[in-house]
Design a protein around this motif. Structure first.
Motif, PDB file in Angstrom:
ATOM      1  N   ALA A 124     -34.234 -19.031   2.869  1.00 45.12           N
ATOM      2  CA  ALA A 124     -33.505 -19.692   3.941  1.00 45.12           C
ATOM      3  C   ALA A 124     -32.057 -19.205   3.983  1.00 45.12           C
ATOM      4  O   ALA A 124     -31.507 -18.916   5.048  1.00 45.12           O
ATOM      5  N   PHE A 125     -31.428 -19.088   2.813  1.00 49.31           N
ATOM      6  CA  PHE A 125     -30.042 -18.626   2.753  1.00 49.31           C
ATOM      7  C   PHE A 125     -29.940 -17.199   3.277  1.00 49.31           C
ATOM      8  O   PHE A 125     -29.037 -16.866   4.055  1.00 49.31           O
ATOM      9  N   ASN A 126     -30.865 -16.342   2.868  1.00 47.64           N
ATOM     10  CA  ASN A 126     -30.819 -14.943   3.289  1.00 47.64           C
ATOM     11  C   ASN A 126     -31.016 -14.781   4.794  1.00 47.64           C
ATOM     12  O   ASN A 126     -30.537 -13.808   5.390  1.00 47.64           O
ATOM     13  N   MET A 127     -31.736 -15.731   5.408  1.00 45.28           N
ATOM     14  CA  MET A 127     -31.921 -15.654   6.853  1.00 45.28           C
ATOM     15  C   MET A 127     -30.588 -15.781   7.578  1.00 45.28           C
ATOM     16  O   MET A 127     -30.385 -15.179   8.626  1.00 45.28           O
ATOM     17  N   LYS A 138     -19.536 -19.154   9.444  1.00 42.98           N
ATOM     18  CA  LYS A 138     -19.924 -20.006  10.576  1.00 42.98           C
ATOM     19  C   LYS A 138     -20.666 -19.210  11.644  1.00 42.98           C
ATOM     20  O   LYS A 138     -21.658 -19.685  12.207  1.00 42.98           O
ATOM     21  N   LYS A 139     -20.214 -17.997  11.900  1.00 37.92           N
ATOM     22  CA  LYS A 139     -20.840 -17.181  12.934  1.00 37.92           C
ATOM     23  C   LYS A 139     -22.285 -16.852  12.572  1.00 37.92           C
ATOM     24  O   LYS A 139     -23.187 -16.910  13.414  1.00 37.92           O
ATOM     25  N   GLU A 140     -22.513 -16.540  11.307  1.00 36.55           N
ATOM     26  CA  GLU A 140     -23.875 -16.230  10.869  1.00 36.55           C
ATOM     27  C   GLU A 140     -24.773 -17.461  10.955  1.00 36.55           C
ATOM     28  O   GLU A 140     -25.942 -17.356  11.345  1.00 36.55           O
ATOM     29  N   PHE A 141     -24.247 -18.610  10.608  1.00 37.43           N
ATOM     30  CA  PHE A 141     -25.047 -19.836  10.649  1.00 37.43           C
ATOM     31  C   PHE A 141     -25.478 -20.161  12.074  1.00 37.43           C
ATOM     32  O   PHE A 141     -26.585 -20.653  12.307  1.00 37.43           O
ATOM     33  N   LEU A 142     -24.619 -19.868  13.037  1.00 31.43           N
ATOM     34  CA  LEU A 142     -24.922 -20.194  14.427  1.00 31.43           C
ATOM     35  C   LEU A 142     -25.971 -19.275  15.041  1.00 31.43           C
ATOM     36  O   LEU A 142     -26.515 -19.579  16.100  1.00 31.43           O
ATOM     37  N   VAL A 143     -26.292 -18.168  14.383  1.00 29.90           N
ATOM     38  CA  VAL A 143     -27.277 -17.229  14.926  1.00 29.90           C
ATOM     39  C   VAL A 143     -28.639 -17.898  15.082  1.00 29.90           C
ATOM     40  O   VAL A 143     -29.291 -17.791  16.122  1.00 29.90           O
ATOM     41  N   ALA A 205     -30.825  -7.216   7.623  1.00 29.10           N
ATOM     42  CA  ALA A 205     -31.098  -6.608   8.926  1.00 29.10           C
ATOM     43  C   ALA A 205     -31.597  -7.628   9.932  1.00 29.10           C
ATOM     44  O   ALA A 205     -31.646  -7.358  11.127  1.00 29.10           O
ATOM     45  N   LEU A 206     -31.942  -8.802   9.457  1.00 25.97           N
ATOM     46  CA  LEU A 206     -32.543  -9.830  10.299  1.00 25.97           C
ATOM     47  C   LEU A 206     -31.534 -10.324  11.334  1.00 25.97           C
ATOM     48  O   LEU A 206     -30.394 -10.619  11.016  1.00 25.97           O
ATOM     49  N   TYR A 400     -44.660 -27.586   7.941  1.00 25.47           N
ATOM     50  CA  TYR A 400     -44.078 -26.291   7.626  1.00 25.47           C
ATOM     51  C   TYR A 400     -44.113 -26.089   6.125  1.00 25.47           C
ATOM     52  O   TYR A 400     -43.504 -26.851   5.379  1.00 25.47           O
ATOM     53  N   THR A 401     -44.800 -25.080   5.648  1.00 26.83           N
ATOM     54  CA  THR A 401     -44.898 -24.860   4.213  1.00 26.83           C
ATOM     55  C   THR A 401     -43.777 -23.976   3.693  1.00 26.83           C
ATOM     56  O   THR A 401     -43.459 -24.005   2.519  1.00 26.83           O
ATOM     57  N   THR A 402     -43.184 -23.142   4.532  1.00 30.06           N
ATOM     58  CA  THR A 402     -42.050 -22.331   4.122  1.00 30.06           C
ATOM     59  C   THR A 402     -41.031 -22.340   5.247  1.00 30.06           C
ATOM     60  O   THR A 402     -41.340 -22.664   6.390  1.00 30.06           O
ATOM     61  N   PHE A 403     -39.796 -21.943   4.929  1.00 27.34           N
ATOM     62  CA  PHE A 403     -38.760 -21.957   5.945  1.00 27.34           C
ATOM     63  C   PHE A 403     -39.075 -20.950   7.046  1.00 27.34           C
ATOM     64  O   PHE A 403     -38.909 -21.226   8.224  1.00 27.34           O
ATOM     65  N   LYS A 404     -39.567 -19.781   6.674  1.00 26.21           N
ATOM     66  CA  LYS A 404     -39.847 -18.794   7.713  1.00 26.21           C
ATOM     67  C   LYS A 404     -40.995 -19.226   8.612  1.00 26.21           C
ATOM     68  O   LYS A 404     -40.995 -18.944   9.810  1.00 26.21           O
ATOM     69  N   SER A 405     -41.981 -19.961   8.054  1.00 24.12           N
ATOM     70  CA  SER A 405     -43.054 -20.451   8.909  1.00 24.12           C
ATOM     71  C   SER A 405     -42.545 -21.563   9.811  1.00 24.12           C
ATOM     72  O   SER A 405     -43.007 -21.732  10.933  1.00 24.12           O
ATOM     73  N   CYS A 406     -41.555 -22.317   9.328  1.00 22.63           N
ATOM     74  CA  CYS A 406     -40.939 -23.346  10.152  1.00 22.63           C
ATOM     75  C   CYS A 406     -40.265 -22.712  11.365  1.00 22.63           C
ATOM     76  O   CYS A 406     -40.469 -23.128  12.503  1.00 22.63           O
ATOM     77  N   VAL A 407     -39.450 -21.690  11.117  1.00 20.37           N
ATOM     78  CA  VAL A 407     -38.748 -21.030  12.210  1.00 20.37           C
ATOM     79  C   VAL A 407     -39.735 -20.316  13.114  1.00 20.37           C
ATOM     80  O   VAL A 407     -39.631 -20.344  14.339  1.00 20.37           O
ATOM     81  N   ARG A 408     -40.738 -19.653  12.502  1.00 20.66           N
ATOM     82  CA  ARG A 408     -41.747 -18.958  13.310  1.00 20.66           C
ATOM     83  C   ARG A 408     -42.455 -19.947  14.228  1.00 20.66           C
ATOM     84  O   ARG A 408     -42.747 -19.655  15.380  1.00 20.66           O
ATOM     85  N   LYS A 409     -42.734 -21.155  13.709  1.00 15.05           N
ATOM     86  CA  LYS A 409     -43.395 -22.180  14.513  1.00 15.05           C
ATOM     87  C   LYS A 409     -42.540 -22.544  15.712  1.00 15.05           C
ATOM     88  O   LYS A 409     -43.034 -22.704  16.829  1.00 15.05           O
ATOM     89  N   GLU A 410     -41.222 -22.655  15.495  1.00 16.45           N
ATOM     90  CA  GLU A 410     -40.340 -22.994  16.594  1.00 16.45           C
ATOM     91  C   GLU A 410     -40.286 -21.857  17.612  1.00 16.45           C
ATOM     92  O   GLU A 410     -40.156 -22.072  18.806  1.00 16.45           O
ATOM     93  N   LEU A 411     -40.382 -20.625  17.127  1.00 19.84           N
ATOM     94  CA  LEU A 411     -40.230 -19.478  18.012  1.00 19.84           C
ATOM     95  C   LEU A 411     -41.471 -19.176  18.821  1.00 19.84           C
ATOM     96  O   LEU A 411     -41.393 -18.788  19.978  1.00 19.84           O
ATOM     97  N   TYR A 412     -42.654 -19.346  18.219  1.00 21.89           N
ATOM     98  CA  TYR A 412     -43.864 -18.825  18.845  1.00 21.89           C
ATOM     99  C   TYR A 412     -44.830 -19.900  19.317  1.00 21.89           C
ATOM    100  O   TYR A 412     -45.898 -19.567  19.812  1.00 21.89           O
ATOM    101  N   SER A 413     -44.527 -21.178  19.137  1.00 20.99           N
ATOM    102  CA  SER A 413     -45.461 -22.202  19.592  1.00 20.99           C
ATOM    103  C   SER A 413     -44.762 -23.173  20.510  1.00 20.99           C
ATOM    104  O   SER A 413     -43.553 -23.339  20.458  1.00 20.99           O
ATOM    105  N   ARG A 414     -45.546 -23.859  21.317  1.00 26.80           N
ATOM    106  CA  ARG A 414     -44.984 -24.869  22.227  1.00 26.80           C
ATOM    107  C   ARG A 414     -44.685 -26.114  21.447  1.00 26.80           C
ATOM    108  O   ARG A 414     -45.365 -26.426  20.508  1.00 26.80           O
TER     109      ARG A 414
END
Length: 414
Positions: A124-127, A138-143, A205-206, A400-414
């Motif tokens: 999560a931190f690396n994201m 602050k700028k990175e957090f707002l991404v 790079a993300l 959400y089992t992982t942070f990336k799956s949480c974000v992916r869920k927000e990005l790719y599902s209704r």
């Protein structure tokens, strides 16, 4: 435990006649945020820390919400009283109570944290750490917030453009879509290769092209309690991993403490039946009475569940994905296992130690055929369908089992 209420808020004039039907244009997540939010500033809705705790521990608000409009002076005063991140604790949200503002995108971020394993805090931190310098500004957090904002443009329901514009203002703080940083019409929001990059641990790079444009959208956003807590009143401080980890761990602990204390009545333990109630209400099980009756018959004498046992079990559930893989590797998925095997498998797969009494209680809840064995279907099949906190009362949402799956869920599902 009931949170201490701040003095009653001044009532605002009824302004829901035109806004109430905006629920028709909102997703379940957005509907829940609007239902619990109690503050408004320049047209955008905010939760207080008290509202957020209520949203993740209650089915409905205790009182009908009327959004109170904040003046710039009132908002500044709230932010001035926000403690720095190094003063954070597992009572932060309770101490802030009504004296804080949480935006919709921050609400989504906090929900992700609640069901995230400790081992994934670094991911999560690396994201957020887009330049890889081991610090987040602050700028990175707002991404990531901007990604949620842009996803809204793809997710919106068709209908009255004026109503949809009003909803965008309430949730994201803008009237009309800004110049899109991401690809929109007819194209994927974020290339899936970003997630491949994340898995290869080259997260610097993300979202790099988003970070380049971060100043474009960060300058138009109002400060919030979370932003001031992380980056100071001037927004110049940077967040290191240790402080980020402590914040996430404290939030998980605080919500669990509130739930535990609401059942313990000041005692050091909750009953096994109360533990079952808390556990089952986050599942898709419609008829929980059979599980509760099964446990009552199997544990006639109450011993109680301590907070440490309670917390360890929810830490285990946040690692359920790793445990499921381990079960499949050892062929446990095709046969039932006993309590010793279960306890050992949990520790090997997740590093979490469950007490013998806690394991016995879990078996008594889910062992419906009472053979003192737990099958994959009896436990994993139910737990994998746990509802994510904050969405009860709506259609089932996969946890959400992982942070990336949480974000992916927000990005790719209704």
């Amino acid at each position: 435990m009931s949170l201490p209420r701040a003095p009653p808020l001044p009532q605002v004039a009824e302004h829901r006649s035109d806004l109430e039907d905006l629920h028709l244009y909102a997703t379940p997540r957005e509907q829940r945020f609007r239902r619990f939010a109690s503050l408004e500033f320049e047209g955008q809705l905010y939760m207080t820390p008290y509202d957020f705790i209520q949203a993740v521990t209650s089915d409905e608000p205790k009182h009908a919400k009327k959004w109170r409009s904040l003046s710039k002076q009132e908002l500044n005063q709230i932010l001035m009283e926000t403690p720095p991140v190094w003063k954070g604790s597992s009572k932060l949200f309770r101490n802030l109570n009504e004296k804080g503002v949480i935006s919709y995108t921050e609400y989504l971020f906090l929900l992700c944290i609640l069901t995230k394993p400790h081992a994934g805090f670094r991911i999560a931190f690396n994201m957020f750490d887009t330049d890889g310098n081991e610090m987040v500004d602050k700028k990175e957090f707002l991404v990531l917030q901007e990604i949620f904002r842009k996803k809204n443009e793809k997710r919106e329901k068709k209908g009255d453009e004026e109503k949809r514009a009003m909803l965008r203002l309430q949730l994201y703080g803008y009237h009309t879509p800004t110049n899109s940083v991401l690809k929109t019409e007819g194209e994927d929001l974020v290339p899936r290769s970003y997630w491949d990059t994340l898995r290869r641990s080259t997260s610097q790079a993300l979202f790099s092209d988003l970070a380049e444009h971060a100043d474009d959208f960060s300058s138009s956003l109002s400060d919030t309690t979370l932003l001031v807590h992380f980056f100071g009143k001037k927004g110049k401080a940077e967040l290191n991993f240790e402080d980020f980890y402590r914040f996430m761990d404290n939030l998980q602990t605080e919500v669990l403490e509130i739930e535990f204390l609401s059942y313990s009545n000041g005692m050091n333990t909750i009953s096994e039946e109360d533990f079952a109630h808390i556990l089952l209400r986050y599942t898709n099980v419609e008829n929980t009475s059979s599980y509760l009756e099964n446990m009552r018959c199997s544990i006639p004498e109450e011993k109680g569940i301590t907070f440490e046992e309670f917390r360890s079990f929810f830490q285990f559930l946040n690692n359920l994905e790793d445990f499921t893989i381990a079960m499949q590797m050892y062929n446990f998925a095709s046969r039932s296992i006993g309590q010793d095997e279960f306890k050992r498998a949990v520790y090997v797969a997740t590093g979490v130690k469950l007490s013998p009494h806690l394991v016995n209680t879990v078996f008594k809840i889910f062992d419906v055929d009472r053979d003192d064995q737990l099958s994959y279907k009896e436990f994993i099949g139910i737990m994998k369908d746990r509802l994510n906190r904050g969405f009860r009362g709506y259609k089932p949402i996969q946890r959400y089992t992982t942070f990336k799956s949480c974000v992916r869920k927000e990005l790719y599902s209704r």
